[in-house]
Design a protein around this motif. Structure first.
Motif, PDB file in Angstrom:
ATOM      1  N   ILE A   1       0.849  -1.184   0.000  1.00  0.00           N
ATOM      2  CA  ILE A   1       0.000   0.000   0.000  1.00  0.00           C
ATOM      3  C   ILE A   1       0.888   1.239   0.000  1.00  0.00           C
ATOM      4  O   ILE A   1       1.702   1.434   0.918  1.00  0.00           O
ATOM      5  CB  ILE A   1      -0.927   0.029   1.232  1.00  0.00           C
ATOM      6  CG1 ILE A   1      -1.742  -1.266   1.347  1.00  0.00           C
ATOM      7  CG2 ILE A   1      -1.820   1.258   1.206  1.00  0.00           C
ATOM      8  CD1 ILE A   1      -2.697  -1.510   0.213  1.00  0.00           C
ATOM      9  N   ALA A   2       0.749   2.070  -1.027  1.00  0.00           N
ATOM     10  CA  ALA A   2       1.538   3.297  -1.114  1.00  0.00           C
ATOM     11  C   ALA A   2       0.964   4.351  -0.174  1.00  0.00           C
ATOM     12  O   ALA A   2      -0.258   4.486  -0.032  1.00  0.00           O
ATOM     13  CB  ALA A   2       1.528   3.830  -2.544  1.00  0.00           C
ATOM     14  N   CYS A   3       1.850   5.097   0.466  1.00  0.00           N
ATOM     15  CA  CYS A   3       1.414   6.164   1.362  1.00  0.00           C
ATOM     16  C   CYS A   3       2.282   7.402   1.156  1.00  0.00           C
ATOM     17  O   CYS A   3       3.377   7.329   0.597  1.00  0.00           O
ATOM     18  CB  CYS A   3       1.442   5.714   2.813  1.00  0.00           C
ATOM     19  SG  CYS A   3       2.986   4.962   3.361  1.00  0.00           S
ATOM     20  N   GLN A   4       1.772   8.545   1.582  1.00  0.00           N
ATOM     21  CA  GLN A   4       2.419   9.826   1.361  1.00  0.00           C
ATOM     22  C   GLN A   4       2.362  10.637   2.652  1.00  0.00           C
ATOM     23  O   GLN A   4       1.329  10.657   3.330  1.00  0.00           O
ATOM     24  CB  GLN A   4       1.724  10.605   0.234  1.00  0.00           C
ATOM     25  CG  GLN A   4       1.589   9.836  -1.085  1.00  0.00           C
ATOM     26  CD  GLN A   4       0.418   8.866  -1.090  1.00  0.00           C
ATOM     27  OE1 GLN A   4      -0.569   9.063  -0.379  1.00  0.00           O
ATOM     28  NE2 GLN A   4       0.505   7.816  -1.893  1.00  0.00           N
ATOM     29  N   VAL A   5       3.461  11.299   2.975  1.00  0.00           N
ATOM     30  CA  VAL A   5       3.539  12.095   4.200  1.00  0.00           C
ATOM     31  C   VAL A   5       4.027  13.497   3.840  1.00  0.00           C
ATOM     32  O   VAL A   5       5.015  13.654   3.120  1.00  0.00           O
ATOM     33  CB  VAL A   5       4.511  11.458   5.216  1.00  0.00           C
ATOM     34  CG1 VAL A   5       4.553  12.281   6.502  1.00  0.00           C
ATOM     35  CG2 VAL A   5       4.120  10.019   5.512  1.00  0.00           C
ATOM     36  N   ARG A   6       3.316  14.502   4.344  1.00  0.00           N
ATOM     37  CA  ARG A   6       3.687  15.894   4.094  1.00  0.00           C
ATOM     38  C   ARG A   6       3.435  16.732   5.344  1.00  0.00           C
ATOM     39  O   ARG A   6       2.717  16.310   6.245  1.00  0.00           O
ATOM     40  CB  ARG A   6       2.876  16.479   2.937  1.00  0.00           C
ATOM     41  CG  ARG A   6       3.062  15.768   1.608  1.00  0.00           C
ATOM     42  CD  ARG A   6       2.219  16.398   0.524  1.00  0.00           C
ATOM     43  NE  ARG A   6       2.182  15.572  -0.676  1.00  0.00           N
ATOM     44  CZ  ARG A   6       1.404  15.783  -1.721  1.00  0.00           C
ATOM     45  NH1 ARG A   6       0.559  16.813  -1.726  1.00  0.00           N
ATOM     46  NH2 ARG A   6       1.432  14.984  -2.774  1.00  0.00           N
ATOM     47  N   GLY A   7       4.023  17.928   5.360  1.00  0.00           N
ATOM     48  CA  GLY A   7       3.759  18.866   6.435  1.00  0.00           C
ATOM     49  C   GLY A   7       4.514  18.556   7.712  1.00  0.00           C
ATOM     50  O   GLY A   7       5.424  17.730   7.751  1.00  0.00           O
ATOM     51  N   ALA A   8       4.106  19.241   8.778  1.00  0.00           N
ATOM     52  CA  ALA A   8       4.749  19.074  10.079  1.00  0.00           C
ATOM     53  C   ALA A   8       3.727  19.340  11.173  1.00  0.00           C
ATOM     54  O   ALA A   8       2.836  20.171  11.014  1.00  0.00           O
ATOM     55  CB  ALA A   8       5.934  20.024  10.216  1.00  0.00           C
ATOM     56  N   GLY A   9       3.879  18.609  12.271  1.00  0.00           N
ATOM     57  CA  GLY A   9       2.947  18.767  13.378  1.00  0.00           C
ATOM     58  C   GLY A   9       2.299  17.452  13.730  1.00  0.00           C
ATOM     59  O   GLY A   9       2.734  16.373  13.306  1.00  0.00           O
ATOM     60  N   ALA A  10       1.233  17.523  14.501  1.00  0.00           N
ATOM     61  CA  ALA A  10       0.519  16.313  14.916  1.00  0.00           C
ATOM     62  C   ALA A  10      -0.044  15.595  13.692  1.00  0.00           C
ATOM     63  O   ALA A  10      -0.461  16.238  12.724  1.00  0.00           O
ATOM     64  CB  ALA A  10      -0.603  16.678  15.884  1.00  0.00           C
ATOM     65  N   PRO A  11      -0.079  14.264  13.715  1.00  0.00           N
ATOM     66  CA  PRO A  11      -0.507  13.518  12.527  1.00  0.00           C
ATOM     67  C   PRO A  11      -2.005  13.618  12.259  1.00  0.00           C
ATOM     68  O   PRO A  11      -2.831  13.528  13.172  1.00  0.00           O
ATOM     69  CB  PRO A  11      -0.112  12.075  12.840  1.00  0.00           C
ATOM     70  CG  PRO A  11      -0.048  12.008  14.329  1.00  0.00           C
ATOM     71  CD  PRO A  11       0.392  13.362  14.781  1.00  0.00           C
ATOM     72  N   LEU A  12      -2.337  13.812  10.978  1.00  0.00           N
ATOM     73  CA  LEU A  12      -3.717  13.838  10.498  1.00  0.00           C
ATOM     74  C   LEU A  12      -3.810  12.896   9.308  1.00  0.00           C
ATOM     75  O   LEU A  12      -3.151  13.102   8.286  1.00  0.00           O
ATOM     76  CB  LEU A  12      -4.127  15.253  10.090  1.00  0.00           C
ATOM     77  CG  LEU A  12      -5.461  15.389   9.358  1.00  0.00           C
ATOM     78  CD1 LEU A  12      -6.625  14.887  10.211  1.00  0.00           C
ATOM     79  CD2 LEU A  12      -5.690  16.839   8.922  1.00  0.00           C
ATOM     80  N   LEU A  13      -4.619  11.866   9.452  1.00  0.00           N
ATOM     81  CA  LEU A  13      -4.829  10.888   8.392  1.00  0.00           C
ATOM     82  C   LEU A  13      -6.010  11.314   7.538  1.00  0.00           C
ATOM     83  O   LEU A  13      -7.113  11.539   8.045  1.00  0.00           O
ATOM     84  CB  LEU A  13      -5.097   9.517   9.013  1.00  0.00           C
ATOM     85  CG  LEU A  13      -5.394   8.351   8.089  1.00  0.00           C
ATOM     86  CD1 LEU A  13      -4.177   8.012   7.237  1.00  0.00           C
ATOM     87  CD2 LEU A  13      -5.819   7.132   8.909  1.00  0.00           C
ATOM     88  N   LEU A  14      -5.785  11.447   6.235  1.00  0.00           N
ATOM     89  CA  LEU A  14      -6.813  11.871   5.287  1.00  0.00           C
ATOM     90  C   LEU A  14      -7.188  10.683   4.404  1.00  0.00           C
ATOM     91  O   LEU A  14      -6.330  10.128   3.708  1.00  0.00           O
ATOM     92  CB  LEU A  14      -6.291  13.021   4.413  1.00  0.00           C
ATOM     93  CG  LEU A  14      -5.853  14.290   5.149  1.00  0.00           C
ATOM     94  CD1 LEU A  14      -5.157  15.260   4.183  1.00  0.00           C
ATOM     95  CD2 LEU A  14      -7.041  14.972   5.817  1.00  0.00           C
ATOM     96  N   LEU A  15      -8.464  10.311   4.427  1.00  0.00           N
ATOM     97  CA  LEU A  15      -8.921   9.129   3.695  1.00  0.00           C
ATOM     98  C   LEU A  15      -9.856   9.543   2.572  1.00  0.00           C
ATOM     99  O   LEU A  15     -10.870  10.200   2.798  1.00  0.00           O
ATOM    100  CB  LEU A  15      -9.634   8.165   4.653  1.00  0.00           C
ATOM    101  CG  LEU A  15      -8.777   7.640   5.812  1.00  0.00           C
ATOM    102  CD1 LEU A  15      -9.602   6.736   6.718  1.00  0.00           C
ATOM    103  CD2 LEU A  15      -7.550   6.899   5.296  1.00  0.00           C
TER     104      LEU A  15
END
Length: 261
Positions: A12-26
């Motif tokens: 499963i490919a995933c992408q991470v951007r930004g900085a700070g507390a984690p927010l999962l966008l579905l």
């Protein structure tokens, strides 16, 4: 691009951007992480946003086998584990909201706060779209079907000034069999019995003019999930988060930033 390995071995490919507390966008059905492209920057400024390509889409593997919203939830857990994210805020829209219901009910320790956008509990309790809408979407005239989908997503006024491309109307590289698998997974979703098990503070958001996933599902979810609150965005259709981003993004961020009880 990082990948996670699901319980059945699917990558499963995933992408991470930004900085700070984690927010999962579905994202929604038959869409990759590109669903969020137009609004992701609203959240990257304050959060580390995590997205994924559902199996069958984007850079994830595309096995020709049954898919389910419960299975998608386990794919999400595999992504969080691979990234070392123990607990995250979760914002799921459309089919992503269906998956988020399972995530919050079955893995409560992994979800801090929950936002369910333009989604449904499914099953016999959920409000289904009118059969005429489904018939129009299934038309063999692909241009007509696409026009119907765009009309369900956005208001005519907005479309007149935003000709596209639109990242919410399906992953163009998705195999036909995978589209069918996604459709079946979404149609078979039924989280009614587990909704009362959701303990994360929950915000339900919906466009008041959404007929693709009828707005009547919003109060249904709100009543079923303990302590949930609801916000209807006037005149918004299914892609409320994009067309009405000036309302929706601050609304979600304000909810996520509320202090813990």
């Amino acid at each position: 691009m990082p990948h996670a390995t699901a319980p059945d071995g699917t990558r499963i490919a995933c992408q991470v951007r930004g900085a700070g507390a984690p927010l999962l966008l579905l994202s929604g059905q038959s869409n990759s992480h590109r669903w969020w492209d137009s609004v992701r920057a609203d959240f990257d400024a304050e959060r580390t946003t995590v997205t994924l390509d559902w199996r069958g889409t984007g850079d994830s593997e595309k096995p020709d086998q049954p898919y389910s919203t419960t299975g998608f939830a386990e794919d999400v857990i595999a992504v969080l584990d691979a990234l070392g994210v123990d607990r995250a805020d979760v914002y799921g829209t459309s089919m992503g909201g269906r998956v988020a219901q399972w995530l919050a009910a079955r893995h409560p320790a992994r979800v801090r706060r929950l936002v369910l956008g333009c989604t449904s509990p499914g099953g016999v309790h959920g409000f289904e779209r009118d059969r005429a809408v489904s018939t129009a979407l299934a038309s063999r005239d692909h241009r007509a079907a696409r026009a119907t989908l765009l009309d369900l997503m956005y208001t005519p006024g907005w479309l007149s000034t935003h000709p596209g491309p639109h990242g919410t109307i399906g992953d163009p590289g998705m195999p036909a069999y995978a589209r069918g698998r996604h459709l079946t997974a979404s149609r078979r979703h039924d989280a009614w019995d587990v909704l009362p098990d959701i303990s994360a503070p929950t915000l339900v958001v919906h466009g008041s003019a959404d007929v693709f996933n009828p707005a009547a599902n919003a109060p249904l979810l709100t009543r079923r999930i303990p302590g949930a609150r609801m916000h209807l965005i006037p005149d918004a259709r299914h892609a409320y988060f994009e067309e009405f981003r000036d309302v929706a993004s601050p609304l979600v961020l304000d909810f996520l930033d509320e202090p813990e009880d």
